[in-house]
Design an enzyme around this catalytic site. Structure first.
Site, short mmCIF file in Angstrom:
data_model
loop_
_atom_site.label_atom_id
_atom_site.label_comp_id
_atom_site.label_asym_id
_atom_site.label_seq_id
_atom_site.Cartn_x
_atom_site.Cartn_y
_atom_site.Cartn_z
N ASN A 10 0.87 -1.18 0.00
CA ASN A 10 0.00 0.00 0.00
C ASN A 10 0.91 1.23 0.00
OD1 ASN A 10 -1.84 2.02 0.46
ND2 ASN A 10 -2.38 1.38 2.54
N TRP A 11 1.06 1.83 -1.18
CA TRP A 11 1.98 2.96 -1.31
C TRP A 11 1.39 4.25 -0.70
CZ3 TRP A 11 4.35 2.83 -6.97
CH2 TRP A 11 5.14 1.67 -7.09
N LYS A 12 0.10 4.22 -0.37
CA LYS A 12 -0.58 5.42 0.15
C LYS A 12 -0.34 6.60 -0.80
CE LYS A 12 -0.26 3.37 4.67
NZ LYS A 12 -0.18 3.52 6.11
N HIS A 103 -9.63 1.55 4.82
CA HIS A 103 -8.35 1.77 5.51
C HIS A 103 -8.56 2.80 6.62
CE1 HIS A 103 -4.25 2.87 6.41
NE2 HIS A 103 -3.90 1.72 5.86
N GLU A 105 -6.88 5.18 7.63
CA GLU A 105 -6.59 6.58 7.29
C GLU A 105 -7.78 7.22 6.57
OE1 GLU A 105 -2.89 5.67 5.40
OE2 GLU A 105 -2.03 5.26 7.38
N GLU A 181 -5.64 -4.66 10.85
CA GLU A 181 -4.65 -3.60 10.97
C GLU A 181 -4.93 -2.77 12.22
OE1 GLU A 181 -2.52 -2.56 7.15
OE2 GLU A 181 -4.26 -1.26 7.25
N GLY A 187 2.35 2.39 10.91
CA GLY A 187 3.37 3.43 10.75
C GLY A 187 4.03 3.86 12.05
N SER A 227 3.26 -1.78 10.59
CA SER A 227 4.71 -1.75 10.87
C SER A 227 5.43 -3.05 10.52
CB SER A 227 4.97 -1.38 12.33
OG SER A 227 4.53 -0.04 12.56
N GLY A 248 2.73 -0.98 4.37
CA GLY A 248 2.74 0.44 4.00
C GLY A 248 4.16 0.93 3.82
N GLY A 249 4.71 1.57 4.86
CA GLY A 249 6.03 2.19 4.80
C GLY A 249 7.10 1.36 4.11
P1 PGA Z 1 2.64 0.51 7.76
O1 PGA Z 1 1.20 0.72 7.11
O2 PGA Z 1 3.22 -0.78 7.20
O3 PGA Z 1 3.43 1.72 7.35
O4 PGA Z 1 2.46 0.42 9.22
C1 PGA Z 1 0.33 -0.36 6.95
C2 PGA Z 1 -0.98 0.13 6.37
O5 PGA Z 1 -1.41 1.24 6.71
O6 PGA Z 1 -1.61 -0.55 5.57
#
Ligand code: PGA
Length: 269
Positions: A10-12, A103, A105, A181, A187, A227, A248-249
């Site tokens: 997930n590149w966001k 998600h 966010e 999640e 993150g 994470s 994500g990250g």
């Molecule tokens: P993260 O994000 O790996 O940076 O914690 C995961 C996500 O939000 O899907």
């Protein structure tokens, strides 16, 4: 583990230009060429999707061991006067296979509700896109003043699953990936332990068993996100017995992401 593990990037809202997106994607693709026994799904921002898809030969796009594409969100209508929205049908016609919905966010910054997410899941399924439904509690489970465990996770996740899957028939559950999640782990570097992750997955299966039946619950694809890095990825697949990872990250660093995928393949689940 029901299928081969699924690793979703997930590149966001990253990177900020096409050149960097192409570089990131091409490095991942080249490093993972010919990789088997794992499903890799890249979810870049919408604007990069058509371009990145062009870097994979058409006939390989839908092959199971190629890289699949997903979007990070979709609308719930197929088409019409909905300024700024992108429909599941448009994503499907572009060649996407998956779409992330709900998600945290989006729930947080865009105020998406479970009922909106439910409409998105319905619409995605109608367009033959596979929804990746994100659920998770805001804070770590804690003990209350009387020393009893406050059931943050089970209360919140239980309600999210029930509402988001409301009206979705049993036969469609196999087309949905459920991503556990915990928001506090996203993150933050504060990972959820494999033990707690396994407990959450078992809890999700219990809810699915109540809503549908045991066999559907056992076969549901449940993955972990929060994470994940190359140093802890294996724990979730091997110890917590998750069906995959949502990253994500670490997915923005090609070397790190490729390392995660290769490690998961190495343990050969
Ligand atoms: P993260 O994000 O790996 O940076 O914690 C995961 C996500 O939000 O899907």
């Amino acid at each position: 583990m029901n299928n081969k593990p699924i690793i979703i990037a997930n590149w966001k809202c990253n990177p900020t230009n096409t050149k960097d997106a192409e570089y990131l994607f091409n490095t991942i693709r080249d490093e993972l060429r010919g990789i088997k026994n794992v499903k890799v799904v890249i979810c870049p921002p919408f604007i990069y999707l058509p371009r990145l898809m062009g870097f994979i030969p058409i006939q390989k796009k839908n092959k199971s061991n190629g890289i699949a594409f997903g979007a990070q969100d979709c609308f719930w209508e197929e088409k019409g006067a909905y300024t700024g929205e992108i429909s599941p049908l448009e994503l499907k016609n572009l060649g996407c296979e998956y779409v992330i919905v709900g998600h945290s966010e989006r729930r947080n910054y865009l105020k998406e509700t479970d009922s909106m997410i439910n409409k998105k899941i319905n619409s995605a399924l109608r367009s033959r896109l596979k929804p990746i439904l994100c659920v998770g509690e805001e804070a770590r489970d804690d003990f209350n003043s009387e020393g009893r465990l406050s059931n943050e996770m089970s209360l919140i996740v239980g309600e999210q699953i029930e509402k988001c899957l409301s009206g979705i028939s049993a036969g469609r559950i196999r087309d949905i990936v459920i991503a556990y999640e915990p928001i506090w782990a996203i993150g933050s570097g504060n990972v959820c332990s494999p033990d707690d992750t396994m407990k959450a997955a078992l809890f999700i299966r219990k809810i699915l068993s109540k809503l549908y039946n045991r066999s559907i619950a056992e076969k549901a694809e449940i993955i972990y996100g929060g994470s994940v890095v190359s140093g802890n990825a294996i724990e979730y697949i091997k110890d917590a017995r998750m069906d995959g990872l949502l990253i994500g990250g670490a997915s923005l660093n090609a070397t790190e992401f490729v390392k995660i995928v290769k490690k998961v393949v190495e343990i050969g689940v």
